[in-house]
Structure formats: C-alpha cells, structure tokens
Design an enzyme around this catalytic site. Sequence first.
Site, mmCIF file in Angstrom:
data_model
loop_
_atom_site.group_PDB
_atom_site.id
_atom_site.type_symbol
_atom_site.label_atom_id
_atom_site.label_comp_id
_atom_site.label_asym_id
_atom_site.label_seq_id
_atom_site.Cartn_x
_atom_site.Cartn_y
_atom_site.Cartn_z
ATOM 1 C CG PHE A 38 -1.919 -1.139 1.193
ATOM 2 C CD1 PHE A 38 -3.176 -0.972 0.633
ATOM 3 C CD2 PHE A 38 -1.583 -2.393 1.702
ATOM 4 C CE1 PHE A 38 -4.095 -2.016 0.591
ATOM 5 C CE2 PHE A 38 -2.495 -3.446 1.676
ATOM 6 C CZ PHE A 38 -3.743 -3.257 1.102
ATOM 7 C CB ALA A 93 2.267 5.077 6.868
ATOM 8 C CB VAL A 118 1.130 0.198 5.591
ATOM 9 C CG1 VAL A 118 0.892 1.696 5.559
ATOM 10 C CG2 VAL A 118 -0.181 -0.571 5.601
ATOM 11 C CB CYS A 119 4.853 2.860 1.956
ATOM 12 S SG CYS A 119 6.215 4.036 1.900
ATOM 13 C CB ILE A 120 7.519 3.364 7.106
ATOM 14 C CG1 ILE A 120 7.623 4.122 8.427
ATOM 15 C CG2 ILE A 120 8.806 3.554 6.309
ATOM 16 C CD1 ILE A 120 8.579 3.497 9.413
#
Lengths: 135, 135, 102, 102, 130, 130
Positions: free
Chosen positions: E39, E82, E77-79
């Site tokens: 994501f 995010a 989820v891409c940090i």
Amino acid sequence: MSDVKKFLYVNRKAPYGTIYALESLEVVLIGAAFEQDVALAFLDDGVFQLTKSQETDGIGVKNFSPTFRALGDYDVTRLYVERESLEERGLTEDDLQEIMYEDEDDDWAEKPSIRVISRAEMADVMAEQDVILSF
Amino acid sequence: MSDVKKFLYVNRKAPYGTIYALESLEVVLIGAAFEQDVALAFLDDGVFQLTKSQETDGIGVKNFSPTFRALGDYDVTRLYVERESLEERGLTEDDLQEIMYEDEDDDWAEKPSIRVISRAEMADVMAEQDVILSF
Amino acid sequence: MSTLHTVNKSPYMTQSLVSCLNHCKDGDAVLMIEDGIYGGLAGGQMAPIVEEMGKKVSLYVLMPDMAARGVDSSRLLEGIEGVDYTGFVELVAKHDRTQAWL
Amino acid sequence: MSTLHTVNKSPYMTQSLVSCLNHCKDGDAVLMIEDGIYGGLAGGQMAPIVEEMGKKVSLYVLMPDMAARGVDSSRLLEGIEGVDYTGFVELVAKHDRTQAWL
Amino acid sequence: MKIGVLVSEGPYTHQAVDSAYNFVKAALAAGHEVPRVFFYHDGVNVSTRLSVPPQDERNIQENWTSLAKEHGVDLVVCIAAAQRRGILDKNEAERQGKDADNIAEGFRISGLGQLIEMGIQTDRLVTFGD
Amino acid sequence: MKIGVLVSEGPYTHQAVDSAYNFVKAALAAGHEVPRVFFYHDGVNVSTRLSVPPQDERNIQENWTSLAKEHGVDLVVCIAAAQRRGILDKNEAERQGKDADNIAEGFRISGLGQLIEMGIQTDRLVTFGD
C-alpha cells in the site's frame, strides 16, 4: 546475474499538483540499493518534472527537482524522455535541467543521464522490462 | 425571501470510479433541508451518473443510483443534463433512468425531473447561480 | 513477449487511453477497468479513435465494471471482449508484464 | 454579473480547461492554478485552442504555481495576466461567484 | 504463479482498492499465490482501524484484514507514505511521540524496499491506482 | 467580504489543501473575513494529528491549526466523510466503540449542513479540489 530484473519507473504526471512525482522519486532512491537494472521514463505531463528553474517558495511546498541530479550517485543513469511529449507541450531539451552521471566503464567520464527518445523508442523500452511501476 | 440563494451542484465525474458522485448526492440530500433554490447539473462524464440499470454487485460497491429517484421527495426537482455531453458519449435521454417529481403547483401532477438542455443553456444556468458546488 | 496494459480512466475526460494505445506493441492487450470501461462504448466520439488505434492489440473490458455503470455488452465496440475478474487474472498470467496507465 | 472560473488541471491530460472555456460567458474570467498553469504555455499544442476559446474571457495564471513548475512568464500566451494569491483574492471578490472545474 | 499487487489510492475515495481486492480474491481462487500487497501513496489509508463506513457499505479495511488472515497475504504499508498521512502502529507512535496509533490487524508498516523486493520475487506486478 | 472555503482533497497527496491555505492567508491579509473552512471528501484527512511529515516539509495540519488559533477560522470536518476515512474525535470514538481518536486541535467534526450554511452566509464560496 539471473536475479537482476529490469525495472522501469514510468512518470506521466506533472510535479507539485499531486504527490506522485515526489513519491515516485522516493521509490527510485530506495530501489537503487537493490542492484537491479533501473531506468526512468518521462512521458505525457511527466516531462514537466524535469524542467529547469523550479522555485517552490511561493507555494510553500518542498522543491524536489534537485534530487534528480543526485540520481547518478545512486547508479541511476538512464532517464528516458519522450520527444513527442516535449514537442506537444512546446518544450525542447533545453528547457530541462542538466542531469549528469560519471560512467565507471569509461574512465568516469561525465555523461548526460537524460536521453530524449521518440515515442516508438519509448514503446520499445517499455516492452523490454520485467517490472513496470507507474506513477 | 431575501435569504434564499440559488445553489447549483455540478457533477462532471462518472460514478463508482471515484466517490465524488456519491458524496455529491449526500450534500444534496442534506442541503435540501435548508429550503434554498436547488438544482443539479450533469455534464461531461457526470451524465454517466444517471444511466439506467446500474448493477454493482460484481464490484462489491453500493449502488446509489436509486437515490436519484428519491430527490423529488426532497423537493429537488431540477436535474439539468447537457445534451452535447450525452451525444459525445453516444447516449440519448433513453439511456437515463426516469426520475419524476410531483408538482405541488400543478395538482401534484407527475413530471420529469431530468431536463436535457444544450451546452449554451447550461452556461446560462451556471451564470445565474449564487453558489456553485463542484464535484 | 507481450504486455497487458490496464486503463482505468474515461477517455472522455483524460488522455490515458490514447497515451496507452500510442505505446502498445503488436500482440499487446489492453484491459479497460473502472471508469476506463467507457472507452469501449460504441457510438461515442472516442469510438472511431479507439477502433483505429486498437487495431494491433486485443481489447478487453471488465464486465463487472460495465454492469456497475449500466453499460450493456450490446453497447460495446465490435471486437472488444468482456472478461470477469478471473479473466483479468488470466490476462495477467498470459502476458509477460502488466503496465497500468494511471 | 460574472463568474471567476478556476482550472487546476493540465489541459494536456484532462478536458477540464476545454470544458470550462466551453461554458464561459462574455466577461467571465478564468484563473489557471496548480497543474492548470500549463494551459497558459505558448508554443504547445493546446495554445491555439486556449487562445481561440479564451477570446471572450479574461485569462489569468497564478504566478507562484508557474514559478514552482519552472515556467517563466515569458513563456505565457499573449494576453494572459499573472497574479499572486492576493490577486486571486481580488478576482474572487470582483466576480459574483467562483466555479471550480475539478 | 506469484503475483504481487500495488495499491496506490485511498479507501472509498477511489475504486482502485476495491478492484485490487476483487482481483486478489480471483487470483487466489485460480490457484495463484499473492504473497504480498503493498500500500503506497493514499493507499496507506486503507489500513486505519478507525474507519466507520455506513452500515450498508462494504468495510474495506475489514475485508483486507480477513483476506490476510485466511490466505496469509502480507499486507505492507509504506512507512514514509504512512507517516505523512497519519497512519501509525504502536511502535511508530511511541517513537514519534504521538498519543495514539491507528493501524488495523493484518497490516504491517515497513519500508519501500518491500515494494522492490515484491517486484523482484514475484512473476507479475499489478498496480491499482489513479 | 465574507469568503467561505471548501477543501476536497487530502494533505500531501494533492496541492489543493496548500492552495487553500495560501488563499485563506491572502484573503485575511487583504482584510476579508474567512469565517469557515469546510473539509470534505479526502479533505477530512487534513485534520489528523497523527501525521509526521519529513522535517524538511511543511506540516499541513499544524499550519491550519495555527491559522485557526490566530484568526478564529472555524475548521469544520464533515462527519460522514470523516467516519468513512477513519477521522474521529473523542466523542465519536466513544460512540463508535473505537479505542482511539485522531483529530487535531482547532478542527471540529460536524455535519454537511455546515457546508450549506457556509454557502448561505458568505458572499463567495471558493472550492479547492481535484
């Protein structure tokens, strides 16, 4: 090596109006550490990402265009720009910033990373990839 | 009354691909309680919002097209649809669902809410508004 | 070696479909999904363009997205094939790579 | 009575600017902001269209958005006026309503 | 065949995440492997557990969480994306001095390297975005 | 003159919210009133206090919170759009049985009626979106 794949990052959107151009560049920088065969493609409004003299103080947004000039240090040395996309927008290669890399196979000679190619050549580049990431 | 304003909700986007069509309709329903002079405009891909026979089970998304037929109960009785936008897309009025309202000034006669008008007429409608909300 | 291209925007609003077709190679496939399905409509202004540009590729449209938008398959341009999500997966597997025209 | 129209998308990618110009009345103003500023570029394929369709309206472009994108005002179509955010506010106040072409 | 999936748009706002979900279900049903869904951009917003959609609408986050549980799909989820958008897990919230976190079960936050790795390790990469 | 502003896109993802911020500052500086800014669609995501942008980028949420504090601008987040997208205040979180909330200071959650009211009570309404 058999586990080296050809990655192409396709950029079709203008900078700043949306975050895609910036977040695409973030993937490229991280991806460079994986020692894959990497190239970038700029077509349609993506060619606007590479224009000279971007100055973002007036909109309060970070100017990320200098980052393109650092790509050579990450061994990302092929930025394909579509000639027809430039022409349709009234741009020439002179409107783009100069992006250079040092060619380690040619006594570290400085060479341009931007390669303006035709639409047909762009289609050829796309057709030879293993992985295409679109932004 | 001096504090009645003319509100126009402008819909230019197709349904389901993005949420704008649905969330536009939610504003219209809430706005109806404020007793303003309300009309809706459908042009460009917005005309696709009104097509018949929408069936969303296959994509797992709620079908909100029946809600348009309830607008009459909220005294929202003018849905302007641009003829040129229909024609460019190969559509005719027959492709749109039937949306009726009961005219309280005409012995509650059933009348169509959709009014297909020309582009020039659409420009006239837009030019006589107090508030334009775009979706 | 061939590519499956996906297009999810209406050609009446954006250049994505035209740009995609401009970059297809012989034997490629183009799958129209989400708002992209309007690219398959017969009778519209874009129809002759899609028909002409799409000659060298196989054109597909995702049927659940058509149904959602009330587009019956009788409204499709001739030569366009309808697929469901299973067909979408088959197209992905059959072609060597997938390219999204966002 | 007149309208200020705002357009924030590139005319090379979407139909927003053309649709906007198609619905302008004499005396209206069109302000190009964000990626919409590319609509003001001289020399591009859209330039003659914008020039012709924009005859009956006043065309403006938001200078901070131009600067961000590296577009010098010397590259603008003749007759387009550059404004800053203060000028944007003045245009809003001067016209009777604002319509965004999203 | 191994198929990796990239989701680039947010829930409810854009159909991309619904299309991705339907695609992944069909791929699994056809016997393919979907080892990971990544994501990115607004796609990270899919992972918030604070979403409360109307009763008569699908619950996008819960659908993905169930899919991960049933089929072992790794939802990453891409940090960086995010953090910009306010999606945090417990560790990140503590590290950043924030008083709450909001990530849902079945999602994990990690780096962009996981996207590249997915491109390297899968046979196909399919992108759903805008 | 009273100017109302509608923000329809999320932070960082789209320039709309930056444009709106610059516009509101200029309007206030010119002596106009901006009684309210209404956040709708993904615009509601501007209001999360959990966002952690990179050090060298603007902090969009903090900028709006400061603006509200200094100029008394009423920042209203649409409740229906917020619930779908996982934006909650303390009350909503309790009511919905969620274990956390994420709205930032200076923003308040309310109904779409506040958008219509803004349209009625202001002289101009300016929309920033996608």
